[in-house]
Write a protein that holds these residues in place. Structure first.
Motif, PDB file in Angstrom:
ATOM      1  N   HIS A  70      15.621   1.262   3.978  1.00 21.15           N
ATOM      2  CA  HIS A  70      14.666   2.264   3.528  1.00 21.15           C
ATOM      3  C   HIS A  70      15.363   3.118   2.481  1.00 21.15           C
ATOM      4  CE1 HIS A  70      16.851   4.976   6.186  1.00 21.15           C
ATOM      5  NE2 HIS A  70      16.702   4.063   7.115  1.00 21.15           N
ATOM      6  N   SER A  71      14.766   4.211   2.105  1.00 22.22           N
ATOM      7  CA  SER A  71      15.308   5.064   1.049  1.00 22.22           C
ATOM      8  C   SER A  71      16.712   5.554   1.374  1.00 22.22           C
ATOM      9  CB  SER A  71      14.392   6.275   0.832  1.00 22.22           C
ATOM     10  OG  SER A  71      14.949   7.141  -0.134  1.00 22.22           O
ATOM     11  N   ILE A  72      17.565   5.538   0.355  1.00 23.41           N
ATOM     12  CA  ILE A  72      18.917   6.064   0.561  1.00 23.41           C
ATOM     13  C   ILE A  72      18.917   7.587   0.568  1.00 23.41           C
ATOM     14  CG2 ILE A  72      20.087   4.044  -0.387  1.00 23.41           C
ATOM     15  CD1 ILE A  72      20.524   5.662  -2.974  1.00 23.41           C
ATOM     16  N   ILE A  73      17.828   8.198   0.139  1.00 23.69           N
ATOM     17  CA  ILE A  73      17.746   9.651   0.120  1.00 23.69           C
ATOM     18  C   ILE A  73      17.448  10.154   1.530  1.00 23.69           C
ATOM     19  CG2 ILE A  73      16.477  11.642  -0.779  1.00 23.69           C
ATOM     20  CD1 ILE A  73      15.972   9.948  -3.307  1.00 23.69           C
ATOM     21  N   VAL A  89      16.993   1.334  -0.510  1.00 26.02           N
ATOM     22  CA  VAL A  89      15.942   1.444  -1.519  1.00 26.02           C
ATOM     23  C   VAL A  89      16.226   2.688  -2.349  1.00 26.02           C
ATOM     24  CG1 VAL A  89      13.478   1.675  -1.925  1.00 26.02           C
ATOM     25  CG2 VAL A  89      14.300   0.279  -0.011  1.00 26.02           C
ATOM     26  N   GLU A  90      16.296   2.507  -3.654  1.00 22.97           N
ATOM     27  CA  GLU A  90      16.538   3.626  -4.557  1.00 22.97           C
ATOM     28  C   GLU A  90      15.340   4.568  -4.537  1.00 22.97           C
ATOM     29  OE1 GLU A  90      19.502   4.023  -6.063  1.00 22.97           O
ATOM     30  OE2 GLU A  90      20.209   2.133  -5.223  1.00 22.97           O
ATOM     31  N   ASP A  91      15.408   5.654  -5.271  1.00 18.96           N
ATOM     32  CA  ASP A  91      14.363   6.678  -5.285  1.00 18.96           C
ATOM     33  C   ASP A  91      13.073   6.136  -5.915  1.00 18.96           C
ATOM     34  OD1 ASP A  91      13.061   9.079  -5.082  1.00 18.96           O
ATOM     35  OD2 ASP A  91      14.085  10.010  -6.770  1.00 18.96           O
ATOM     36  N   PHE A 129      14.503  -5.754  -3.337  1.00 24.42           N
ATOM     37  CA  PHE A 129      15.314  -4.539  -3.401  1.00 24.42           C
ATOM     38  C   PHE A 129      16.813  -4.806  -3.246  1.00 24.42           C
ATOM     39  CE2 PHE A 129      11.153  -2.777  -1.968  1.00 24.42           C
ATOM     40  CZ  PHE A 129      10.902  -2.057  -3.124  1.00 24.42           C
ATOM     41  N   GLY A 130      17.207  -6.076  -3.217  1.00 22.26           N
ATOM     42  CA  GLY A 130      18.619  -6.420  -3.102  1.00 22.26           C
ATOM     43  C   GLY A 130      19.205  -6.108  -1.739  1.00 22.26           C
TER      44      GLY A 130
END
Length: 91
Positions: A31-34, A58-60, A75-76
């Motif tokens: 999921h999001s890295i943020i 997942v990047e922003d 998403f790699g």
């Protein structure tokens, strides 16, 4: 390899011990890295044991729906994508 099943409370002592042993840290999340695991680990390490680190996730961006396998590849976050990101960052 550490399987961290919960971000809070984070097992800071275990993360720091592993970072000191290996000298490098890679976090991987689907999921999001943020605001995720990578951020929590980075915060802990910045105070206790600054370490070269790579956050994979997942990047922003907005989320998407679809077959899990296809999204992981996009998403790699499949094994090939993870390997390539680690290789570019550390080797």
């Amino acid at each position: 390899m550490i399987n961290i099943h919960t971000i809070k409370p984070l097992d800071v002592e275990r993360v720091v011990a592993s970072a000191k042993k290996t000298g490098k840290v890679v976090t991987v999340e689907e999921h999001s890295i943020i605001g995720g695991l990578g951020g929590a680990v980075a915060e802990a390490l910045s105070e206790k044991a600054p370490t070269k680190m790579l956050r994979i996730g997942v990047e922003d961006r907005f989320g998407e729906s679809g077959p899990a396998k296809a999204l992981l590849e996009k998403f790699g976050l499949d094994s090939k994508g993870i390997y390539e990101k680690i290789k570019r960052r550390f080797f």
